[in-house]
Design a protein around this motif. Structure first.
Motif, PDB file in Angstrom:
ATOM      1  N   THR A 193       0.847  -1.196   0.000  1.00  0.00           N
ATOM      2  CA  THR A 193       0.000   0.000   0.000  1.00  0.00           C
ATOM      3  C   THR A 193       0.879   1.242   0.000  1.00  0.00           C
ATOM      4  O   THR A 193       2.049   1.194   0.373  1.00  0.00           O
ATOM      5  N   TRP A 194       0.298   2.356  -0.433  1.00  0.00           N
ATOM      6  CA  TRP A 194       0.958   3.651  -0.449  1.00  0.00           C
ATOM      7  C   TRP A 194       0.043   4.658   0.239  1.00  0.00           C
ATOM      8  O   TRP A 194      -1.177   4.527   0.195  1.00  0.00           O
ATOM      9  N   THR A 195       0.650   5.655   0.848  1.00  0.00           N
ATOM     10  CA  THR A 195      -0.122   6.716   1.491  1.00  0.00           C
ATOM     11  C   THR A 195       0.023   7.980   0.652  1.00  0.00           C
ATOM     12  O   THR A 195       1.132   8.365   0.280  1.00  0.00           O
TER      13      THR A 195
ATOM     14  N   TRP B 204      -4.793   9.385   2.621  1.00  0.00           N
ATOM     15  CA  TRP B 204      -5.442   8.084   2.526  1.00  0.00           C
ATOM     16  C   TRP B 204      -4.430   7.051   2.054  1.00  0.00           C
ATOM     17  O   TRP B 204      -3.372   7.386   1.554  1.00  0.00           O
ATOM     18  N   LYS B 205      -4.763   5.777   2.247  1.00  0.00           N
ATOM     19  CA  LYS B 205      -3.936   4.661   1.791  1.00  0.00           C
ATOM     20  C   LYS B 205      -4.642   3.974   0.632  1.00  0.00           C
ATOM     21  O   LYS B 205      -5.865   3.941   0.579  1.00  0.00           O
TER      22      LYS B 205
END
Length: 130
Positions: free
Chosen positions: A69-71, A89-90
């Motif tokens: 995941t990335w933020t 957000w992620k």
């Protein structure tokens, strides 16, 4: 000789512009740095400022780790140059996220909206308003 002058006042000419023509219309954001991210957004005029509705899609790139995941962060820049982060957000590869954010900055005073990496601040996508 009597001369009578009549003036016609056009209300639309005298009234201040409330919001740029972009308000309420979906706009595709422009890639600034290559990434798996694509997005569009819509500025919605509110009595207290602006609501920004967005739709962000994350492509699957070869070599990505499963479940990674990335933020991300959404940043508004006003016409005076002040930048304000208004949302984070992620997201994961292969997903679509619809973050909605708000700001007290009126639509007419928004110069640009960025989506950045929340990790290092890199601007990934940007929309600039005339």
């Amino acid at each position: 000789m009597i001369v009578v002058l009549t003036a016609i006042v056009l209300p639309s000419v005298l009234a201040p512009t409330q919001a740029p023509p972009i308000a309420g219309k979906s706009v595709v954001m422009t890639q600034v740095e290559p990434s798996a991210l694509s997005a569009d957004l819509k500025l919605v005029t509110e009595p207290w400022g602006t609501r920004i509705e967005s739709r962000c899609s994350y492509a699957v790139w070869e070599g990505q780790e499963p479940g990674q995941t990335w933020t991300y962060a959404m940043v508004v820049t006003d016409r005076a140059g002040k930048q304000t982060q208004i949302s984070t957000w992620k997201a994961a590869a292969g997903t679509t996220v619809e973050p909605t954010a708000t700001t007290s900055v009126p639509v007419a005073d928004i110069a640009s909206v960025d989506i950045r990496s929340a990790t290092n601040g890199t601007v990934l996508l940007r929309t600039t308003f005339g």
